[in-house]
Design a protein around this motif. Structure first.
Motif, PDB file in Angstrom:
ATOM      1  N   LYS A 126       0.823  -1.206   0.000  1.00 54.99           N
ATOM      2  CA  LYS A 126       0.000   0.000   0.000  1.00 54.99           C
ATOM      3  C   LYS A 126       0.858   1.257   0.000  1.00 54.99           C
ATOM      4  CE  LYS A 126      -4.147  -1.943   2.141  1.00 54.99           C
ATOM      5  NZ  LYS A 126      -5.112  -1.835   3.257  1.00 54.99           N
ATOM      6  N   GLY A 129       1.943   1.863  -3.466  1.00 51.27           N
ATOM      7  CA  GLY A 129       0.825   2.386  -4.246  1.00 51.27           C
ATOM      8  C   GLY A 129       0.626   3.863  -3.984  1.00 51.27           C
ATOM      9  N   TYR A 130       0.758   4.257  -2.704  1.00 45.04           N
ATOM     10  CA  TYR A 130       0.602   5.668  -2.350  1.00 45.04           C
ATOM     11  C   TYR A 130       1.703   6.511  -2.974  1.00 45.04           C
ATOM     12  CZ  TYR A 130      -0.079   9.882   0.380  1.00 45.04           C
ATOM     13  OH  TYR A 130      -0.303  11.178   0.755  1.00 45.04           O
ATOM     14  N   SER A 133       1.215   7.211  -6.543  1.00 47.83           N
ATOM     15  CA  SER A 133       0.224   8.263  -6.771  1.00 47.83           C
ATOM     16  C   SER A 133       0.828   9.637  -6.524  1.00 47.83           C
ATOM     17  CB  SER A 133      -1.002   8.054  -5.875  1.00 47.83           C
ATOM     18  OG  SER A 133      -0.728   8.396  -4.532  1.00 47.83           O
ATOM     19  N   GLN A 138       0.338   7.058 -13.254  1.00 44.10           N
ATOM     20  CA  GLN A 138      -1.017   6.526 -13.356  1.00 44.10           C
ATOM     21  C   GLN A 138      -1.079   5.200 -14.119  1.00 44.10           C
ATOM     22  OE1 GLN A 138      -3.883   8.022 -11.985  1.00 44.10           O
ATOM     23  NE2 GLN A 138      -2.411   9.328 -10.934  1.00 44.10           N
ATOM     24  N   VAL A 142      -0.801  -4.177 -11.794  1.00 47.48           N
ATOM     25  CA  VAL A 142      -0.586  -4.912 -10.553  1.00 47.48           C
ATOM     26  C   VAL A 142      -0.313  -6.366 -10.931  1.00 47.48           C
ATOM     27  CG1 VAL A 142      -1.541  -5.620  -8.331  1.00 47.48           C
ATOM     28  CG2 VAL A 142      -2.093  -3.362  -9.275  1.00 47.48           C
ATOM     29  N   ASN A 165      -7.969  -2.728  -5.340  1.00 39.66           N
ATOM     30  CA  ASN A 165      -8.634  -1.716  -6.161  1.00 39.66           C
ATOM     31  C   ASN A 165      -9.287  -0.651  -5.286  1.00 39.66           C
ATOM     32  OD1 ASN A 165      -8.370  -1.586  -8.906  1.00 39.66           O
ATOM     33  ND2 ASN A 165      -9.983  -3.053  -9.351  1.00 39.66           N
ATOM     34  N   LEU A 168      -6.414   1.651  -4.113  1.00 42.05           N
ATOM     35  CA  LEU A 168      -5.840   2.479  -5.164  1.00 42.05           C
ATOM     36  C   LEU A 168      -6.836   3.502  -5.705  1.00 42.05           C
ATOM     37  CD1 LEU A 168      -3.705  -0.086  -7.215  1.00 42.05           C
ATOM     38  CD2 LEU A 168      -2.921   1.556  -5.517  1.00 42.05           C
ATOM     39  N   ASN A 169      -8.081   3.099  -5.822  1.00 45.91           N
ATOM     40  CA  ASN A 169      -9.092   4.029  -6.343  1.00 45.91           C
ATOM     41  C   ASN A 169      -9.271   5.230  -5.431  1.00 45.91           C
ATOM     42  OD1 ASN A 169     -11.308   1.478  -7.818  1.00 45.91           O
ATOM     43  ND2 ASN A 169      -9.348   2.319  -8.499  1.00 45.91           N
ATOM     44  N   VAL A 173      -5.952   6.359  -8.418  1.00 43.50           N
ATOM     45  CA  VAL A 173      -5.125   5.506  -9.271  1.00 43.50           C
ATOM     46  C   VAL A 173      -5.976   4.323  -9.716  1.00 43.50           C
ATOM     47  CG1 VAL A 173      -3.106   3.997  -9.404  1.00 43.50           C
ATOM     48  CG2 VAL A 173      -2.971   6.149  -8.138  1.00 43.50           C
ATOM     49  N   THR A 174      -6.147   4.167 -11.023  1.00 43.96           N
ATOM     50  CA  THR A 174      -6.902   3.037 -11.569  1.00 43.96           C
ATOM     51  C   THR A 174      -5.942   2.163 -12.359  1.00 43.96           C
ATOM     52  OG1 THR A 174      -8.885   4.419 -11.765  1.00 43.96           O
ATOM     53  CG2 THR A 174      -8.848   2.349 -13.007  1.00 43.96           C
ATOM     54  N   PRO A 175      -5.600   0.981 -11.836  1.00 43.74           N
ATOM     55  CA  PRO A 175      -4.645   0.129 -12.546  1.00 43.74           C
ATOM     56  C   PRO A 175      -5.114  -0.208 -13.960  1.00 43.74           C
ATOM     57  CG  PRO A 175      -5.034  -0.692 -10.331  1.00 43.74           C
ATOM     58  CD  PRO A 175      -6.052   0.382 -10.569  1.00 43.74           C
TER      59      PRO A 175
END
Length: 462
Positions: A126, A129-130, A133, A138, A142, A165, A168-169, A173-175
């Motif tokens: 996580k 992921g942060y 962002s 973008q 994953v 998801n 991230l959303n 952020v949308t993988p």
């Protein structure tokens, strides 16, 4: 690799032991991008040590090559497909990743975020992921690795996809997709895996080939941070690297924060064969201008229709890796493009736990490996852009003493604070001008301007 082929930079991140090195090793192997003899050497060493061969060991082979004097960067690895060339920026761990972001990973256009299907999503997953962002990356795939350890379970794959998801959303952020793989066995790396017939996406190499390149930055608004000004014969040549846009001889330009407008007289060249009237993003250039302004390092040249923001205060998201905590009311140095300026952290709005997105409002300090939202105030006005509009002029580093201790991105400009010229002591302020003279009056315990004495003498003599 061909110099004329397109190149895409991808940063690879993941929790320790989730198989990131194996993924990278497999990509190198399946694209035939390894040094000659690397596979045989690693197999031989593994056998001698009584260990089974693993693709992760291929990165160790690269390190060994480097020790022997061959120029191979162990943090930036190259491979290629039929479509284009790739540079993989390897981020070994959370702390190291922070350092890499400042020194190069922030230039990545896309990312592979590796998660172990057997262990599931960890705090470090996580955090990465942060941080992606924060960097504005973008285009993220994953990679759900080690599917072989859960018997290629579709149910587990979808559970991981749903949970991550949601996280991230919340970061906007949308993988691009989730790709289930077994890096060790090469499942869904270069070709489809028959062991996961329920997966209808593409294997990694096909998927990354479809990642669109960022828009050519030569078409973006002009940004030319001034590095220096050289004096040759009767010419004053302004030099720097064009970070975005295109510049032509005769263009009307604006120079900030000095708020000066002029025209480009010439674009200089060391040798005649390199002479040109047009230069663009990525090129280091020297120019002369029509007006004799005083120009200095740190100013930014732009076209007058789209100029940078000028202020001495901005809001930013920072990641901190200094030995000492980041605190308010302490002098730091900010390096932004080519500008270097003294600054203070006026307010720490929020220190954020990157794994939960919870935060401490109005915190007093930012500790090592924390991320935070802050207000920065510089000693003098600087030119910059919001990071979403221009990465190079929207990114900065913080120097504490002699050490680069943190980095950040500018989220928005704040209303400029008054730049005061005078005497400051705590909350007390006395306005002054360059030729003013002051003295301390014992009679009324105050500081007075010297001209008051002159006025008094003139009045008495009358």
């Amino acid at each position: 690799m061909s110099k004329n082929r397109e190149t895409l930079k991808i940063v690879v991140v993941g929790h320790v032991d989730h198989g990131k090195s194996t993924v990278i090793g497999r990509l190198l192997y399946d694209t035939n991008s390894l040094p000659e003899g690397a596979i045989d050497r690693v197999k031989r060493i593994s056998k001698e040590k009584g260990k089974p061969f693993e693709y992760a060991y291929l990165l160790d082979a690269f390190e060994e090559e480097q020790k022997q004097g061959i120029t191979i960067d162990t943090t930036q690895l190259q491979f290629f497909t039929k479509r284009r060339d790739y540079v993989i920026i390897d981020a070994p761990g959370h702390k190291e990743f922070l350092k890499n972001m400042i020194s190069g990973a922030a230039s990545a256009e896309a990312a592979l975020l590796v998660i172990d299907a057997n262990e599931g999503i960890k705090e470090q997953s996580k955090r990465h992921g942060y941080i992606l962002s924060l960097l504005g990356i973008q285009k993220v795939y994953v990679i759900v690795n080690k599917m072989d350890l859960i018997d290629y379970s579709e149910e587990t794959y979808h559970a991981i996809k749903k949970e991550f998801n949601e996280f991230l959303n919340s970061l906007q952020v949308t993988p691009l997709d989730y790709i289930p793989i077994s890096a060790f066995y090469g499942e869904n790396i270069a070709s489809y895996s028959a062991k996961m017939p329920w997966y209808h996406g593409k294997p990694i190499l096909e998927a990354i080939d479809e990642i669109p390149k960022d828009k050519d930055i030569s078409h973006k608004p002009l940004r030319l941070p001034i590095q220096d000004v050289y004096k040759f014969d009767n010419r004053r040549i302004i030099v720097g690297r064009i970070e975005a846009g295109t510049l032509k001889a005769g263009d009307e330009i604006h120079i900030t924060p000095g708020n000066k407008t002029t025209r480009v007289k010439t674009i200089e060249a060391w040798v005649q064969k390199d002479q040109t009237d047009v230069v663009s993003a990525g090129q280091s250039v020297g120019i002369t201008v029509e007006d004799e302004f005083f120009n200095k390092r740190g100013e930014i040249i732009s076209h007058k229709d789209v100029i940078p923001v000028v202020s001495n205060r901005f809001r930013a998201n920072v990641f901190w890796m200094g030995k000492n905590d980041l605190v308010t009311n302490k002098k730091y140095k900010i390096k932004l493009a080519t500008a270097e300026v003294e600054a203070e952290i006026k307010s720490i709005l929020k220190v954020i736990d990157a794994s939960t997105l919870s935060g401490e409002e109005k915190a007093l300090r930012v500790k090592i490996n924390d991320v935070a939202e802050i207000i920065v105030e510089t000693k003098e006005s600087v030119a910059f852009d919001e990071f979403r509009n221009s990465k190079v002029t929207g990114r900065f580093v913080i120097v504490d003493g002699y050490d680069v201790a943190g980095g950040g991105i500018i989220s928005k400009a704040e209303e400029a604070a008054n730049l005061k010229s005078g005497f400051v002591k705590d909350d007390l302020y006395l306005n002054s001008r360059i030729f003013d003279e002051y003295y301390y009056s014992v009679q009324d315990n105050s500081i007075k301007m010297f001209r008051q004495i002159i006025s008094c003498i003139m009045w008495v003599t009358k």
